[in-house]
Design a protein around this motif. Structure first.
Motif, short mmCIF file in Angstrom:
data_model
loop_
_atom_site.label_atom_id
_atom_site.label_comp_id
_atom_site.label_asym_id
_atom_site.label_seq_id
_atom_site.Cartn_x
_atom_site.Cartn_y
_atom_site.Cartn_z
N LYS A 24 -22.22 -2.40 53.34
CA LYS A 24 -22.73 -1.07 53.67
C LYS A 24 -22.12 -0.56 54.98
O LYS A 24 -21.78 0.62 55.09
CB LYS A 24 -24.25 -1.10 53.73
N ARG A 25 -21.97 -1.45 55.94
CA ARG A 25 -21.35 -1.04 57.20
C ARG A 25 -19.89 -0.63 57.00
O ARG A 25 -19.38 0.26 57.68
CB ARG A 25 -21.42 -2.18 58.22
N ALA A 26 -19.23 -1.27 56.01
CA ALA A 26 -17.82 -0.95 55.76
C ALA A 26 -17.64 0.31 54.91
O ALA A 26 -16.51 0.77 54.74
CB ALA A 26 -17.14 -2.14 55.07
N GLY A 27 -18.74 0.85 54.37
CA GLY A 27 -18.63 2.09 53.63
C GLY A 27 -18.98 2.02 52.17
O GLY A 27 -18.82 3.01 51.43
N ALA A 28 -19.49 0.88 51.68
CA ALA A 28 -19.87 0.79 50.28
C ALA A 28 -21.12 1.62 50.01
O ALA A 28 -22.04 1.66 50.82
CB ALA A 28 -20.12 -0.67 49.90
N GLU A 29 -21.15 2.27 48.85
CA GLU A 29 -22.35 3.01 48.45
C GLU A 29 -23.37 2.10 47.79
O GLU A 29 -24.57 2.35 47.86
CB GLU A 29 -21.94 4.14 47.51
N ALA A 30 -22.88 1.09 47.11
CA ALA A 30 -23.75 0.11 46.45
C ALA A 30 -22.97 -1.20 46.37
O ALA A 30 -21.74 -1.21 46.44
CB ALA A 30 -24.17 0.58 45.05
N ALA A 88 -16.01 -8.11 53.07
CA ALA A 88 -16.61 -6.80 52.78
C ALA A 88 -15.63 -5.67 53.05
O ALA A 88 -15.52 -4.73 52.25
CB ALA A 88 -17.87 -6.63 53.62
N GLU A 89 -14.92 -5.73 54.17
CA GLU A 89 -13.96 -4.68 54.49
C GLU A 89 -12.83 -4.62 53.46
O GLU A 89 -12.39 -3.53 53.07
CB GLU A 89 -13.40 -4.91 55.89
N ARG A 90 -12.39 -5.78 53.02
CA ARG A 90 -11.33 -5.82 52.01
C ARG A 90 -11.82 -5.24 50.69
O ARG A 90 -11.10 -4.49 50.01
CB ARG A 90 -10.86 -7.26 51.81
N ALA A 91 -13.03 -5.59 50.30
CA ALA A 91 -13.58 -5.09 49.04
C ALA A 91 -13.70 -3.57 49.05
O ALA A 91 -13.37 -2.90 48.07
CB ALA A 91 -14.93 -5.73 48.77
N VAL A 92 -14.17 -3.01 50.15
CA VAL A 92 -14.31 -1.56 50.25
C VAL A 92 -12.94 -0.88 50.19
O VAL A 92 -12.77 0.14 49.49
CB VAL A 92 -15.06 -1.18 51.54
N ALA A 93 -11.97 -1.44 50.86
CA ALA A 93 -10.62 -0.87 50.82
C ALA A 93 -10.06 -0.91 49.40
O ALA A 93 -9.42 0.05 48.94
CB ALA A 93 -9.71 -1.62 51.78
N MET A 94 -10.29 -2.02 48.71
CA MET A 94 -9.82 -2.15 47.32
C MET A 94 -10.52 -1.14 46.41
O MET A 94 -9.89 -0.55 45.53
CB MET A 94 -10.05 -3.57 46.83
N ALA A 95 -11.83 -0.97 46.59
CA ALA A 95 -12.58 -0.04 45.75
C ALA A 95 -12.08 1.38 45.92
O ALA A 95 -11.99 2.14 44.93
CB ALA A 95 -14.07 -0.14 46.05
N ARG A 96 -11.77 1.77 47.15
CA ARG A 96 -11.29 3.14 47.39
C ARG A 96 -9.97 3.40 46.69
O ARG A 96 -9.68 4.53 46.30
CB ARG A 96 -11.14 3.36 48.89
N ALA A 97 -9.18 2.34 46.48
CA ALA A 97 -7.88 2.50 45.83
C ALA A 97 -7.93 2.22 44.32
O ALA A 97 -6.93 2.42 43.62
CB ALA A 97 -6.86 1.56 46.48
N ALA A 98 -9.09 1.77 43.83
CA ALA A 98 -9.20 1.40 42.42
C ALA A 98 -9.32 2.63 41.53
O ALA A 98 -9.79 3.69 41.96
CB ALA A 98 -10.42 0.51 42.22
#
Length: 455
Positions: A24-30, A88-98
């Motif tokens: 959540k801190r890294a920007g995930a909505e869920a 967490a930061e890596r996952a959020v970055a990957m999601a934004r590009a998915a």
């Protein structure tokens, strides 16, 4: 040696909630997170000597993050705070590009189960873990029993093991649950020889509780007898013959049917069952059910990988296909409700899967089924598979025994059996010999209309 109630590695609940906070801190909505902590002890022997003794402990963590209709999943085998932050930061970055996935997403709070642990399922052995010396003694006894069988030249190996696995699942929709299971196992592989011919077979058993394992000597003796029975094999006559799938391999047929009922495959249009809902897929009078809440079940669990309730369900009832196997994504794509069948490893997104399957047993023994067959093939081992998921065309390598006059005549190997799953499953006749301890409780099955390619 730790006692059965000791903690394994870090607190799974704390790890999951730390991952969710970091996401959540890294920007995930869920997001949802899983932590699996495990420990195991094993001993392997060969030729009466200890070959390997091992104790292992480890933790695997996984995180799935969602941003709109985009998702990404990452995993690691380290639960340190810095690793969780980077993960967490890596996952959020990957999601934004998915790419967008219109079907992904967590369960709504109202869909979540109230059952958050495995109370009443009796999945963990209350006894202390066995010592390496105890496991070594069990393996030695099994190997010695196999070697004592006349015709057995050597044991390829024997091993005994104990393992404990604790899973914790948490998500930003409010779900948090965990369950623990233990498994004790014993196996032996024997090699029989006569002249220049050599044949191999085995027996392996696993139970939730170590005290429930069959006698080690009995396991070894049966492995040796199985190997000896395979000596001097021939090639089976080529032609169209009835085939009996021994209970050691019969669950593969039920697995092919349930695999074709996987909602993800159906949604993609890649299943030979896609137009068969409500139709006859196995003979009348037979059911295929799942019971994920079976006490001491080989694959029991209190909730699915998305926090949804699990329950006994008939996927096939009176021979008729009644339900697809669905997780949330497949259910949304098909416009249906999830069946609570989401499965997940730490490094993957949820996907549909089943646990504790059961096929209705028949009333006849395996011997009676062979008598009914008369002449044909009894399959006890299979290798490789060529299955067309769209048509159900089926081809597998096999070995076993040729049956004449309802009795085993001689062992056979290096053969291929082929047919179409729709026709094969429509003709199955079950015996009454299913083993209750298995993940899939499926008896031996007589199947008509297969092509056997041998000599």
């Amino acid at each position: 040696m730790k006692d059965a109630g000791a903690d394994i590695g870090p607190d799974g609940a704390a790890v999951c909630h730390a991952l969710l906070d970091a996401a959540k801190r890294a920007g995930a909505e869920a997001a949802d997170a899983v932590a699996v902590a495990a420990e195991s002890v094993s001993a392997d022997v060969r030729g009466g000597r200890l070959e390997q003794a091992e104790r292992a402990e480890g933790v695997d963590v996984g995180l799935r993050v969602l941003i709109g209709r985009r998702q990404a999943t990452v995993s690691a085998s380290d639960a340190s705070p810095e690793t969780l932050r980077v993960l967490a930061e890596r996952a959020v970055a990957m999601a934004r590009a998915a790419p967008e996935d219109p079907w992904c997403g967590l369960a709504e709070p109202g869909q979540l189960t109230d059952r958050r642990d495995a109370s009443g399922l009796d999945l963990a052995d209350p006894a202390d873990p066995p010592s390496p010396a105890t496991l070594e003694a069990m393996a030695r006894e099994a190997e010695a029993a196999a070697l004592a069988v006349k015709g057995v030249a050597q044991a390829e190996g024997a091993g005994a093991s104990w393992a404990r696995r604790r899973l914790h699942l948490a998500a930003t929709n409010g779900f948090a649950g965990s369950h623990e299971r233990t498994t004790s196992g014993l196996y032996v592989s024997a090699i029989a020889s006569e002249g220049v011919g050599m044949e191999r077979d085995y027996r392996g058993e696993s139970r939730r509780r170590a005290a429930d394992l069959p006698d080690a000597a009995g396991i070894g003796r049966e492995a040796g007898e199985r190997a000896v029975s395979r000596l001097n094999p021939r090639r089976a006559p080529t032609g169209a013959w009835p085939v009996i799938y021994d209970r050691r391999v019969s669950s593969s047929l039920v697995g092919h049917l349930i695999g074709a009922a996987n909602g993800a495959s159906v949604a993609r249009g890649g299943s030979w069952l896609k137009t068969r809902m409500g139709g006859q897929v196995i003979p009348k009078g037979l059911d295929i059910t799942e019971d994920p809440l079976r006490p001491m079940g080989a694959a029991s669990r209190p909730f699915d990988a998305e926090g949804l309730p699990v329950a006994t369900r008939a996927f096939v009832e009176d021979g008729v296909l009644k339900s697809w196997v669905l997780d949330l994504a497949a259910a949304r794509q098909l416009g249906l409700a999830s069946t609570g069948n989401a499965m997940r490893a730490p490094g993957s997104t949820p996907s549909p899967g089943t646990t504790n399957l059961r096929l209705t047993q028949g009333t006849r023994t395996l011997q009676a089924l062979m008598a009914e067959m008369g002449t044909g093939l009894l399959v006890t081992s299979m290798i490789g598979a060529s299955i067309n998921p769209n048509t159900g065309d089926y081809s597998r390598g096999a070995s076993g025994f040729w049956v004449e006059g309802g009795e085993i005549a001689y062992p056979v190997n290096e053969i291929t059996i082929a047919g179409n799953l729709s026709e094969m499953l429509g003709s199955i006749v079950p015996a009454n010999d299913a083993e209750e301890e298995r993940v899939s409780v499926v008896p031996s099955l007589l199947v008509e209309g297969l092509t056997v390619a041998g000599a």
